[in-house]
Design a protein around this motif. Structure first.
Motif, short mmCIF file in Angstrom:
data_model
loop_
_atom_site.label_atom_id
_atom_site.label_comp_id
_atom_site.label_asym_id
_atom_site.label_seq_id
_atom_site.Cartn_x
_atom_site.Cartn_y
_atom_site.Cartn_z
N LYS A 2 0.84 -1.11 -0.03
CA LYS A 2 -0.21 -0.18 -0.24
C LYS A 2 0.64 1.33 -0.17
CE LYS A 2 -4.26 -1.80 2.76
NZ LYS A 2 -4.93 -1.80 3.66
N ARG A 3 1.94 1.08 1.17
CA ARG A 3 2.50 2.60 1.05
C ARG A 3 3.91 2.56 -0.34
NH1 ARG A 3 5.75 2.28 6.52
NH2 ARG A 3 4.71 2.66 8.17
N LEU A 4 4.12 1.77 -1.40
CA LEU A 4 4.47 1.36 -2.93
C LEU A 4 3.33 2.23 -3.07
CD1 LEU A 4 6.72 1.28 -4.73
CD2 LEU A 4 6.00 -1.01 -5.02
N LEU A 5 2.44 2.14 -3.29
CA LEU A 5 1.13 2.18 -4.24
C LEU A 5 1.01 3.48 -3.48
CD1 LEU A 5 -0.86 1.70 -7.02
CD2 LEU A 5 -2.23 1.23 -4.69
N ALA A 6 1.26 3.94 -2.50
CA ALA A 6 0.59 5.54 -2.43
C ALA A 6 1.39 6.42 -3.08
CB ALA A 6 0.62 5.71 -0.57
#
Length: 156
Positions: A2-6
């Protein structure tokens, strides 16, 4: 994940080109006039925003200025006449690059003149300070008797 996507979404949003505030209903049907209007509006300041041209501003007054500029161009004004109309109506503050004549000449000259004056004052003050520094006393001339005594001492 999720952090990578954000982080990716944030990076893409920062890299996206800035959206222009010109609305579709403002665009002129003649591409030549529209290009002239866009070029002129890049040099006109939004009176509500800080140092933002009217082409990029979403303020209602900027929209009014864009429409007024396009009306003047459609009416047959030259670029200079259209800009002069806006300057007459709103003052020279509407220009992002102010003119260098009249009262503005004082503002253009004041900065460099004050810099030169400041440097001159600093140099003058420093030269006066160094002149006030006491020099070592100059050696006095020896009398004949003192010279003889000095020679005797030097020979010993």
């Amino acid at each position: 994940m999720k952090r990578l996507l954000a982080a990716t979404a944030l990076a893409l949003s920062l890299l996206a080109p800035a959206a222009h505030a010109v609305q579709p209903d403002e665009i002129l049907p003649d591409p030549t006039l529209e290009a002239r209007a866009r070029a002129l509006s890049q040099n006109l300041r939004c009176l509500v925003c800080r140092n933002e041209n009217i082409d990029d501003s979403n303020a209602p007054l900027a929209r009014d200025l864009r429409i007024l500029l396009r009306e003047r161009l459609t009416a047959g004004d030259t670029d200079d006449q259209a800009v002069a109309y806006l300057v007459d109506r709103y003052g020279e503050y509407v220009l992002l690059k102010p003119t260098t004549h009249g009262a503005n000449l004082i503002l253009w000259i004041a900065g460099p003149a004050m810099l030169i004056a400041g440097i001159g004052i600093a140099v003058y003050a420093n030269s006066r300070r160094y002149r006030r520094v006491a020099l070592p006393p100059s050696p006095e001339v020896l009398s004949e008797q003192e010279k003889k005594r000095l020679d005797e001492l030097m020979q010993q």
